[in-house]
Motif scaffolding. Structure first.
Motif, PDB file in Angstrom:
ATOM      1  N   ILE B 177     -71.315 -49.875  56.502  1.00 33.33           N
ATOM      2  CA  ILE B 177     -70.470 -50.426  55.442  1.00 33.33           C
ATOM      3  C   ILE B 177     -69.101 -50.580  56.074  1.00 33.33           C
ATOM      4  O   ILE B 177     -68.570 -49.619  56.652  1.00 33.33           O
ATOM      5  N   LEU B 178     -68.544 -51.759  55.976  1.00 34.07           N
ATOM      6  CA  LEU B 178     -67.151 -51.915  56.417  1.00 34.07           C
ATOM      7  C   LEU B 178     -66.273 -51.830  55.191  1.00 34.07           C
ATOM      8  O   LEU B 178     -66.392 -52.663  54.284  1.00 34.07           O
ATOM      9  N   ASP B 179     -65.427 -50.816  55.139  1.00 39.54           N
ATOM     10  CA  ASP B 179     -64.467 -50.718  54.046  1.00 39.54           C
ATOM     11  C   ASP B 179     -63.230 -51.506  54.459  1.00 39.54           C
ATOM     12  O   ASP B 179     -62.462 -51.070  55.325  1.00 39.54           O
ATOM     13  N   VAL B 180     -63.086 -52.661  53.857  1.00 41.79           N
ATOM     14  CA  VAL B 180     -62.044 -53.594  54.283  1.00 41.79           C
ATOM     15  C   VAL B 180     -60.663 -53.021  53.964  1.00 41.79           C
ATOM     16  O   VAL B 180     -59.725 -53.121  54.760  1.00 41.79           O
ATOM     17  N   TYR B 181     -60.546 -52.397  52.808  1.00 41.75           N
ATOM     18  CA  TYR B 181     -59.260 -51.792  52.437  1.00 41.75           C
ATOM     19  C   TYR B 181     -58.883 -50.663  53.405  1.00 41.75           C
ATOM     20  O   TYR B 181     -57.713 -50.540  53.810  1.00 41.75           O
ATOM     21  N   ASN B 182     -59.888 -49.855  53.801  1.00 42.40           N
ATOM     22  CA  ASN B 182     -59.597 -48.768  54.746  1.00 42.40           C
ATOM     23  C   ASN B 182     -59.066 -49.315  56.074  1.00 42.40           C
ATOM     24  O   ASN B 182     -58.178 -48.718  56.698  1.00 42.40           O
ATOM     25  N   LEU B 183     -59.631 -50.436  56.501  1.00 42.64           N
ATOM     26  CA  LEU B 183     -59.146 -51.040  57.756  1.00 42.64           C
ATOM     27  C   LEU B 183     -57.683 -51.456  57.615  1.00 42.64           C
ATOM     28  O   LEU B 183     -56.873 -51.275  58.534  1.00 42.64           O
ATOM     29  N   GLN B 184     -57.353 -52.003  56.443  1.00 43.88           N
ATOM     30  CA  GLN B 184     -55.948 -52.375  56.213  1.00 43.88           C
ATOM     31  C   GLN B 184     -55.031 -51.149  56.198  1.00 43.88           C
ATOM     32  O   GLN B 184     -53.901 -51.207  56.672  1.00 43.88           O
ATOM     33  N   CYS B 185     -55.538 -50.053  55.632  1.00 45.03           N
ATOM     34  CA  CYS B 185     -54.754 -48.804  55.640  1.00 45.03           C
ATOM     35  C   CYS B 185     -54.475 -48.378  57.081  1.00 45.03           C
ATOM     36  O   CYS B 185     -53.346 -48.011  57.425  1.00 45.03           O
ATOM     37  N   ASP B 186     -55.517 -48.418  57.910  1.00 48.04           N
ATOM     38  CA  ASP B 186     -55.343 -48.006  59.313  1.00 48.04           C
ATOM     39  C   ASP B 186     -54.393 -48.948  60.053  1.00 48.04           C
ATOM     40  O   ASP B 186     -53.657 -48.519  60.950  1.00 48.04           O
ATOM     41  N   TYR B 216     -50.106 -46.216  47.055  1.00 45.57           N
ATOM     42  CA  TYR B 216     -49.186 -46.091  48.189  1.00 45.57           C
ATOM     43  C   TYR B 216     -48.302 -44.868  47.955  1.00 45.57           C
ATOM     44  O   TYR B 216     -47.745 -44.698  46.870  1.00 45.57           O
ATOM     45  N   ASP B 217     -48.217 -44.016  48.955  1.00 41.75           N
ATOM     46  CA  ASP B 217     -47.396 -42.817  48.819  1.00 41.75           C
ATOM     47  C   ASP B 217     -46.002 -43.099  49.367  1.00 41.75           C
ATOM     48  O   ASP B 217     -45.823 -43.288  50.580  1.00 41.75           O
ATOM     49  N   THR B 218     -45.022 -43.134  48.490  1.00 47.65           N
ATOM     50  CA  THR B 218     -43.665 -43.477  48.923  1.00 47.65           C
ATOM     51  C   THR B 218     -43.019 -42.320  49.690  1.00 47.65           C
ATOM     52  O   THR B 218     -42.212 -42.542  50.584  1.00 47.65           O
ATOM     53  N   GLU B 219     -43.400 -41.091  49.344  1.00 51.24           N
ATOM     54  CA  GLU B 219     -42.794 -39.938  50.023  1.00 51.24           C
ATOM     55  C   GLU B 219     -43.100 -39.951  51.526  1.00 51.24           C
ATOM     56  O   GLU B 219     -42.239 -39.655  52.348  1.00 51.24           O
ATOM     57  N   TYR B 220     -44.353 -40.308  51.856  1.00 49.33           N
ATOM     58  CA  TYR B 220     -44.746 -40.270  53.272  1.00 49.33           C
ATOM     59  C   TYR B 220     -44.997 -41.662  53.844  1.00 49.33           C
ATOM     60  O   TYR B 220     -45.518 -41.778  54.950  1.00 49.33           O
ATOM     61  N   ASP B 221     -44.636 -42.709  53.092  1.00 47.22           N
ATOM     62  CA  ASP B 221     -44.811 -44.082  53.552  1.00 47.22           C
ATOM     63  C   ASP B 221     -46.237 -44.297  54.060  1.00 47.22           C
ATOM     64  O   ASP B 221     -46.464 -44.644  55.219  1.00 47.22           O
ATOM     65  N   PHE B 222     -47.209 -44.045  53.191  1.00 50.96           N
ATOM     66  CA  PHE B 222     -48.609 -44.037  53.628  1.00 50.96           C
ATOM     67  C   PHE B 222     -49.481 -44.739  52.594  1.00 50.96           C
ATOM     68  O   PHE B 222     -49.389 -44.460  51.401  1.00 50.96           O
ATOM     69  N   GLN B 223     -50.302 -45.671  53.072  1.00 43.73           N
ATOM     70  CA  GLN B 223     -51.258 -46.359  52.199  1.00 43.73           C
ATOM     71  C   GLN B 223     -52.498 -45.479  52.083  1.00 43.73           C
ATOM     72  O   GLN B 223     -53.126 -45.160  53.092  1.00 43.73           O
ATOM     73  N   MET B 224     -52.842 -45.082  50.854  1.00 38.13           N
ATOM     74  CA  MET B 224     -53.878 -44.062  50.682  1.00 38.13           C
ATOM     75  C   MET B 224     -55.214 -44.651  50.230  1.00 38.13           C
ATOM     76  O   MET B 224     -55.254 -45.665  49.541  1.00 38.13           O
ATOM     77  N   ASP B 225     -56.269 -43.921  50.574  1.00 35.66           N
ATOM     78  CA  ASP B 225     -57.617 -44.324  50.195  1.00 35.66           C
ATOM     79  C   ASP B 225     -57.945 -43.765  48.804  1.00 35.66           C
ATOM     80  O   ASP B 225     -58.885 -42.996  48.641  1.00 35.66           O
ATOM     81  N   ILE B 226     -57.135 -44.134  47.834  1.00 36.41           N
ATOM     82  CA  ILE B 226     -57.385 -43.713  46.453  1.00 36.41           C
ATOM     83  C   ILE B 226     -57.511 -44.998  45.640  1.00 36.41           C
ATOM     84  O   ILE B 226     -56.530 -45.717  45.463  1.00 36.41           O
ATOM     85  N   HIS B 227     -58.719 -45.284  45.202  1.00 37.61           N
ATOM     86  CA  HIS B 227     -59.031 -46.602  44.630  1.00 37.61           C
ATOM     87  C   HIS B 227     -58.578 -46.684  43.185  1.00 37.61           C
ATOM     88  O   HIS B 227     -59.293 -46.291  42.271  1.00 37.61           O
ATOM     89  N   ALA B 228     -57.412 -47.224  42.993  1.00 30.59           N
ATOM     90  CA  ALA B 228     -56.775 -47.181  41.674  1.00 30.59           C
ATOM     91  C   ALA B 228     -56.541 -48.557  41.065  1.00 30.59           C
ATOM     92  O   ALA B 228     -56.244 -48.654  39.876  1.00 30.59           O
TER      93      ALA B 228
END
Lengths: 178, 282
Positions: B177-186, B216-228
């Motif tokens: 399975i390619l998680d396309v969103y996860n690739l964008q996060c990376d 998106y976590d603004t505190e740590y500037d990180f795109q998270m794998d939480i499907h919201a």
């Protein structure tokens, strides 16, 4: 470094446990100082908070209202081997609150809720405790997010019983003399 | 090429399942989310099982299982509880395929509370492939592994992400399975070179794409794998670049959303989104 060493070391960092006497390898030192580690801890806590609040509505409401939820979940995650299954995490958290020393109402509420959930699941339950406030009023205020009123209830002595033998009620309350 | 569009269901809200089922070709269920621990053993919730049986009797939608609790990459072994609930599901339901994350969530019997990527090393490849072989011999439908987002860097890696996935699929014959969103996060969080990744990745094992919109976590500037959220346009565009390459085994595209966020997004918008994906990919 072997997989066992990497995973065991990262687990220790995520659980905020002190390192061994020989100190940290360079890799673990870098990770321990990184924002990413803090984020991993934050996400772990966020998920557990969702699971616990869904499972234990009364205790979750009370801890949130009194600003203790985050701290208690943080300590729980640090010290307990919690399950991968969300309902079991809920049980483990309530048991943890009952087992460890907290403020009087946290312990008393967690124990009541633990027994109510077990009763709902059909487990054998026999709980009898003296409450220092009227539990009906306390829970009613809590569920209406009126926690200041819940905390300011007049003290008394109330015998609360939860039993798997109850057919037509969830729990009973008997007001006792002073 | 036509792709089946589907979405996730976590086994609790039967009204939601009934509302979305006319708009999907498959439903993806996490065995972990429909099971519970009672009196020392993990079992499937009876009500969730009934929902899925209803689905199989009343619709043509396929059932895909997508786990989170196997922890296939734990050095000290994977979850036997997870295998037991899979067995229970396979004995009750028709399953098109099942999948898991190429990651670990448990160490020395302790839950990490999140999912971490595995070091891209020969040691890990040997261990994971042996476990995939065992799972493939036990359950006679395709088994797929999914890429997860990087959270913590690993030391001493011998392979990049594409090489690591290629090694595992070539050695075991498992799907991806390619998680396309996860690739964008990376890409955003760690600078993954997506062009290089797709140049190197063998797309033949890809059976399914995952789409999602995350926090998106603004505190740590990180795109998270939480499907919201609904899938962002950029994620859909990246998925379209993959489908244009025509991976020969790609059949299903799943829009993932966590049940906690369904009320915020709303069922009407989710249905409109599923229709949009069907139009864009078919």
């Amino acid at each position: 470094m072997t997989l066992s060493e990497i995973q065991t070391g990262l687990c220790r960092l995520i659980k905020s446990r002190p390192e061994s006497d020989k100190g940290l390898d360079d890799y673990f030192t870098r990770v321990s100082r990184s924002d990413n580690l803090q984020l991993v801890k934050k996400i772990a806590q966020w998920w557990r908070m969702i699971q616990i609040e869904e499972f234990s509505v009364l205790t979750g409401n009370y801890l949130r209202a009194t600003n203790m939820l985050g701290a208690h979940i943080h300590d729980f995650l640090k010290t307990e081997k919690y399950s991968a299954f969300r309902n079991e995490v809920g049980f483990q958290f309530l048991n943890y609150l009952v087992r460890t020393k907290h403020d009087r109402m946290t312990t008393i509420l967690a124990e009541l809720e633990l027994n109510l959930i077990k009763q709902r699941l059909g487990d054998a339950v026999h709980y009898k405790k003296i409450w220092p406030v009227d539990p009906y009023e306390f829970i009613d205020h809590l569920m209406q997010n009126n926690y200041h009123a819940a905390l300011e209830l007049r003290e008394g002595r109330y015998l609360v019983t939860v039993s798997s033998r109850f057919k037509d009620k969830v729990f009973s309350v008997k007001r006792l003399g002073i | 090429m036509k792709y089946a569009i589907g979405t996730t269901y976590e086994g609790k809200d039967f009204d939601y399942l009934q509302e979305i089922i006319p708009y999907v070709k498959h439903i993806e269920v996490s065995p972990d989310s429909i099971s519970a621990y009672n009196q020392g053993r993990v079992t499937i919730n009876e009500s969730s099982l009934q929902h899925l049986l209803w689905m199989q009797e009343n619709s043509d939608a396929d059932l895909l299982l997508h786990g989170v609790g196997l922890s296939i990459g734990s050095y000290d072994g994977y979850s036997k509880d997870y295998i037991n609930i899979l067995s229970e599901l396979f004995s009750n339901l028709a399953v098109k395929w099942h999948s898991e994350h190429l990651a670990y969530t448990m160490v020395n019997g302790e839950n990490l509370g999140t999912m971490l990527t595995l070091p891209h090393t020969d040691e890990v490849i040997t261990m994971v492939c042996r476990r995939i072989d065992a799972i493939q011999s036990k359950f006679k439908v395709p088994f797929l592994m999914e890429n997860v987002i990087s959270m913590l860097p690993n030391p001493d890696e011998q392979y990049n992400e594409a090489q690591f996935l290629n090694k595992i699929t070539h050695l075991t014959g498992c799907g991806l399975i390619l998680d396309v969103y996860n690739l964008q996060c990376d890409e955003k969080n760690f600078g993954l070179n997506l062009d290089g990744f797709f140049d190197e990745l063998d797309l033949d094992p890809v059976h399914e794409l995952h789409l999602a919109g995350g926090l998106y976590d603004t505190e740590y500037d990180f795109q998270m794998d939480i499907h919201a959220h609904l899938t962002a346009g950029s994620t859909i565009a990246l998925a379209q670049t993959i489908t244009r390459k025509q991976p020969k085994n790609l059949q299903n595209i799943t829009f993932e959303i966590l049940e906690e966020f369904i009320p915020q997004v709303g069922t009407t918008k989710i249905i409109a989104h599923l229709k949009l994906l069907d139009t864009l990919f078919n």
